[in-house]
Write a protein that holds these residues in place. Structure first.
Motif, PDB file in Angstrom:
ATOM      1  N   TRP A  64       5.794 132.033   0.440  1.00 31.47           N
ATOM      2  CA  TRP A  64       5.507 131.583   1.796  1.00 31.47           C
ATOM      3  C   TRP A  64       4.576 130.379   1.756  1.00 31.47           C
ATOM      4  N   ASN A  65       4.915 129.345   2.535  1.00 33.25           N
ATOM      5  CA  ASN A  65       4.055 128.149   2.658  1.00 33.25           C
ATOM      6  C   ASN A  65       3.741 127.514   1.301  1.00 33.25           C
ATOM      7  N   LEU A  66       4.706 127.508   0.409  1.00 34.73           N
ATOM      8  CA  LEU A  66       4.471 126.991  -0.933  1.00 34.73           C
ATOM      9  C   LEU A  66       4.406 125.465  -0.983  1.00 34.73           C
ATOM     10  N   PHE A  67       4.776 124.798   0.093  1.00 35.32           N
ATOM     11  CA  PHE A  67       4.916 123.340   0.115  1.00 35.32           C
ATOM     12  C   PHE A  67       3.602 122.598   0.295  1.00 35.32           C
ATOM     13  N   LEU A  68       2.563 123.243   0.812  1.00 35.81           N
ATOM     14  CA  LEU A  68       1.365 122.537   1.284  1.00 35.81           C
ATOM     15  C   LEU A  68       0.285 122.516   0.209  1.00 35.81           C
ATOM     16  N   TRP A  95      20.108 126.458   5.185  1.00 39.65           N
ATOM     17  CA  TRP A  95      19.144 127.136   6.048  1.00 39.65           C
ATOM     18  C   TRP A  95      18.105 127.945   5.289  1.00 39.65           C
ATOM     19  N   SER A  96      18.229 128.045   3.972  1.00 40.35           N
ATOM     20  CA  SER A  96      17.316 128.929   3.248  1.00 40.35           C
ATOM     21  C   SER A  96      15.853 128.472   3.236  1.00 40.35           C
ATOM     22  N   PRO A  97      15.511 127.172   3.329  1.00 37.92           N
ATOM     23  CA  PRO A  97      14.086 126.834   3.352  1.00 37.92           C
ATOM     24  C   PRO A  97      13.299 127.507   4.477  1.00 37.92           C
ATOM     25  N   GLU A  98      13.966 127.743   5.618  1.00 42.27           N
ATOM     26  CA  GLU A  98      13.258 128.395   6.728  1.00 42.27           C
ATOM     27  C   GLU A  98      12.809 129.797   6.355  1.00 42.27           C
ATOM     28  N   VAL A  99      13.547 130.456   5.475  1.00 45.90           N
ATOM     29  CA  VAL A  99      13.187 131.814   5.050  1.00 45.90           C
ATOM     30  C   VAL A  99      11.779 131.836   4.471  1.00 45.90           C
ATOM     31  N   PHE A 100      11.357 130.744   3.865  1.00 45.99           N
ATOM     32  CA  PHE A 100      10.065 130.671   3.175  1.00 45.99           C
ATOM     33  C   PHE A 100       9.047 129.830   3.951  1.00 45.99           C
ATOM     34  N   ASN A 101       9.355 129.544   5.222  1.00 42.69           N
ATOM     35  CA  ASN A 101       8.506 128.687   6.067  1.00 42.69           C
ATOM     36  C   ASN A 101       8.304 127.321   5.423  1.00 42.69           C
ATOM     37  N   CYS A 102       9.370 126.829   4.805  1.00 44.87           N
ATOM     38  CA  CYS A 102       9.312 125.558   4.071  1.00 44.87           C
ATOM     39  C   CYS A 102      10.377 124.586   4.568  1.00 44.87           C
ATOM     40  N   SER A 103      10.708 124.630   5.852  1.00 48.84           N
ATOM     41  CA  SER A 103      11.777 123.782   6.366  1.00 48.84           C
ATOM     42  C   SER A 103      11.222 122.630   7.195  1.00 48.84           C
ATOM     43  N   ALA A 104      11.961 121.523   7.161  1.00 43.70           N
ATOM     44  CA  ALA A 104      11.620 120.364   7.987  1.00 43.70           C
ATOM     45  C   ALA A 104      12.094 120.626   9.415  1.00 43.70           C
ATOM     46  N   PRO A 105      11.420 120.015  10.409  1.00 42.59           N
ATOM     47  CA  PRO A 105      10.263 119.127  10.311  1.00 42.59           C
ATOM     48  C   PRO A 105       8.921 119.844  10.273  1.00 42.59           C
ATOM     49  N   ASP A 106       8.954 121.192  10.265  1.00 42.68           N
ATOM     50  CA  ASP A 106       7.699 121.928  10.316  1.00 42.68           C
ATOM     51  C   ASP A 106       6.792 121.604   9.133  1.00 42.68           C
ATOM     52  N   GLY A 108       6.444 118.803   7.408  1.00 39.62           N
ATOM     53  CA  GLY A 108       5.758 117.535   7.645  1.00 39.62           C
ATOM     54  C   GLY A 108       4.732 117.626   8.747  1.00 39.62           C
ATOM     55  N   ASN A 109       5.077 118.331   9.815  1.00 33.00           N
ATOM     56  CA  ASN A 109       4.141 118.466  10.930  1.00 33.00           C
ATOM     57  C   ASN A 109       2.917 119.283  10.530  1.00 33.00           C
ATOM     58  N   MET A 110       3.129 120.310   9.709  1.00 29.30           N
ATOM     59  CA  MET A 110       1.975 121.083   9.238  1.00 29.30           C
ATOM     60  C   MET A 110       1.088 120.235   8.340  1.00 29.30           C
ATOM     61  N   GLU A 111       1.697 119.370   7.517  1.00 33.65           N
ATOM     62  CA  GLU A 111       0.890 118.459   6.695  1.00 33.65           C
ATOM     63  C   GLU A 111       0.041 117.558   7.574  1.00 33.65           C
ATOM     64  N   VAL A 112       0.645 117.029   8.634  1.00 34.22           N
ATOM     65  CA  VAL A 112      -0.085 116.145   9.550  1.00 34.22           C
ATOM     66  C   VAL A 112      -1.246 116.891  10.199  1.00 34.22           C
ATOM     67  N   LEU A 113      -0.973 118.073  10.714  1.00 32.74           N
ATOM     68  CA  LEU A 113      -2.029 118.832  11.390  1.00 32.74           C
ATOM     69  C   LEU A 113      -3.122 119.246  10.410  1.00 32.74           C
ATOM     70  N   ALA A 114      -2.737 119.612   9.191  1.00 32.08           N
ATOM     71  CA  ALA A 114      -3.733 120.022   8.194  1.00 32.08           C
ATOM     72  C   ALA A 114      -4.621 118.853   7.786  1.00 32.08           C
ATOM     73  N   ARG A 115      -4.045 117.646   7.705  1.00 25.73           N
ATOM     74  CA  ARG A 115      -4.803 116.485   7.228  1.00 25.73           C
ATOM     75  C   ARG A 115      -5.569 115.771   8.331  1.00 25.73           C
ATOM     76  N   TYR A 116      -4.969 115.694   9.519  1.00 28.02           N
ATOM     77  CA  TYR A 116      -5.475 114.745  10.506  1.00 28.02           C
ATOM     78  C   TYR A 116      -5.917 115.350  11.835  1.00 28.02           C
ATOM     79  N   ALA A 117      -5.584 116.599  12.112  1.00 29.24           N
ATOM     80  CA  ALA A 117      -5.951 117.188  13.392  1.00 29.24           C
ATOM     81  C   ALA A 117      -7.361 117.766  13.353  1.00 29.24           C
ATOM     82  N   LEU A 130       1.908 127.914  10.398  1.00 33.24           N
ATOM     83  CA  LEU A 130       1.787 128.489   9.060  1.00 33.24           C
ATOM     84  C   LEU A 130       2.167 129.966   9.052  1.00 33.24           C
ATOM     85  N   ASP A 131       1.971 130.604  10.180  1.00 35.16           N
ATOM     86  CA  ASP A 131       2.310 132.019  10.307  1.00 35.16           C
ATOM     87  C   ASP A 131       3.798 132.231  10.574  1.00 35.16           C
ATOM     88  N   GLY A 132       4.515 131.134  10.889  1.00 39.46           N
ATOM     89  CA  GLY A 132       5.941 131.240  11.153  1.00 39.46           C
ATOM     90  C   GLY A 132       6.276 131.777  12.533  1.00 39.46           C
TER      91      GLY A 132
END
Length: 410
Positions: A64-68, A95-106, A108-117, A130-132
């Motif tokens: 889960w959330n392995l991308f960040l 569609w399998s990336p969504e299973v792991f909460n690793c799908s676009a555009p989420d 990229g958007n999570m990266e933006v919020l984590a870095r800049y919000a 992040l909680d899906g």
């Protein structure tokens, strides 16, 4: 050049492959049946029960959330180099990336919020993403301008007291069709008189804000990609608090570079994963079918194509892993050329392999009875998404020529 994954990444790769093989890939037919039933009932725009069930299982296994990377918000996140091979596995089924909460555009958007919000925005939007529990969309591309040059974007974001007011039209807003989509990140112009790369900003917009009108779903080669969707959206006098501005006015391009670099790695590795699946399907088909008195696999043209496919995918993979390594070690800016190169090479390599696989399958390759037609359509869009090939080639050429200009000056 050391491209060796960490011990933790190797173990996660083993675990992920087993989970995909045992639980996710066998559900492809069930997902298609569910989608067909939703369409027959007149409402394809609803979350998949198949995916939701798998998400709970994946999260329970720590997949889960392995991308960040490098974020206290997701300590389970991997470096770009460690995540890339896992992303390839996920990419074998669209569609399998969504299973792991690793799908676009989420992602990229999570990266933006984590870095800049700021903290309040992170609590409101990043935590549930992040909680899906919710989905998101990224609104950048516009139909009225050549969006390949992002300085052309015309969506206006103007300050009005304690608020910003947004007016413009966006399309191909991926993810905005999902009923769980609760937040948009919108890029628009805040100062038309500033330098070209300081005119634009990014701002967080709740999806239920007054003045947002979702006009229609845009097809991709005839696919609407429900319930995810790529929507055509009007924003008319959309008012949000000034605190929703990310990082500050005029810093949209700075944020975009931070967002798009990792996203391009993800796109490319998923493309390679789909290319690998297509190559496997091609080899299986050619070995099992006979024409003109012998197995089709014995014909020289197909042996040439199989060999070329292996070369293309392995070359692309090594280039992507190198780009990921550079992003981890020297940063996105220093890896600009490598990121641009993989965005050209990987989708084209996968497209070629998928196209040959379609040819090997004959009529079945363009039908709904194999994954290939949709795989080709999805992959072909990658030569436009996150910047078209031509823009990336121009970037590569400029950076290459700059080396020789420096030599001449010396």
């Amino acid at each position: 050049m050391d491209l060796t994954p960490s011990p933790r990444a190797l173990e996660l790769h083993r675990q992920l492959h087993a989970f995909l093989q045992e639980r996710v890939w066998p559900m492809e037919a069930a997902y298609a049946k569910e989608d067909a039933a939703n369409r027959a009932a007149g409402n394809p725009w609803q979350p998949s029960a198949v995916i939701e069930g798998l998400k709970a299982e994946a999260r329970a296994q720590g997949l889960w959330n392995l991308f960040l990377p490098n974020s206290p918000h997701a300590p389970e996140g991997l470096s770009n180099l460690d995540y890339a091979p896992l992303c390839e596995l996920m990419g074998r089924m669209y569609w399998s990336p969504e299973v792991f909460n690793c799908s676009a555009p989420d992602t990229g958007n999570m990266e933006v919020l984590a870095r800049y919000a700021g903290g309040a925005q992170q609590a409101r939007w990043l935590a549930p993403l992040l909680d899906g529990r919710i989905r998101s969309a990224f609104l950048m591309t516009e139909p009225a301008v050549a969006s390949s040059d992002a300085t052309n974007l015309q969506c206006a974001i103007r300050r009005d007291g304690d608020d910003y007011v947004i007016d413009g039209r966006k399309w191909y807003a991926s993810g905005a069709g999902d009923p769980r989509c609760e937040v948009y990140i919108v890029m628009g112009i805040t100062d038309a008189n500033a330098a070209p790369h300081q005119r634009h900003s990014m701002i967080v917009v709740p999806a239920d804000t007054r003045g947002i009108r979702v006009n229609r779903a845009m097809d991709v080669y005839g696919y609407d990609d429900a319930p995810h969707g790529h929507m055509d959206i009007d924003l008319v006098d959309v008012r949000v608090p000034a605190a929703n501005m990310l990082l500050g006015e005029g810093r949209g391009f700075e944020i975009a570079q931070g967002r798009l670099g990792p996203g391009r790695i993800h796109h490319c590795m998923r493309a390679i994963g789909m290319g690998e699946r297509a190559l496997e399907a091609m080899c299986g088909r050619l070995a099992s079918r006979h024409a003109f008195g012998r197995a089709i696999a014995d014909q020289s043209i197909w042996r040439e194509r199989i060999a070329e496919s292996r070369c293309l995918l392995d070359q692309a993979r090594l280039m992507v892993l190198n780009a990921a390594r550079m992003m981890d070690t020297v940063g996105n800016k220093a890896a600009r050329a490598e990121i641009a190169m993989i965005k050209v090479v990987a989708p084209q390599a996968a497209e070629k392999v998928i196209d040959w696989a379609v040819q090997a399958h004959g009529a079945a390759g363009v039908s709904q009875d194999t994954f290939l037609a949709k795989a080709w359509a999805h992959n072909r869009t990658l030569r436009l998404a996150d910047g078209p090939d031509e823009v990336h080639r121009d970037t590569i050429a400029k950076l290459e020529l700059k080396k020789y200009a420096a030599k001449d000056a010396a």
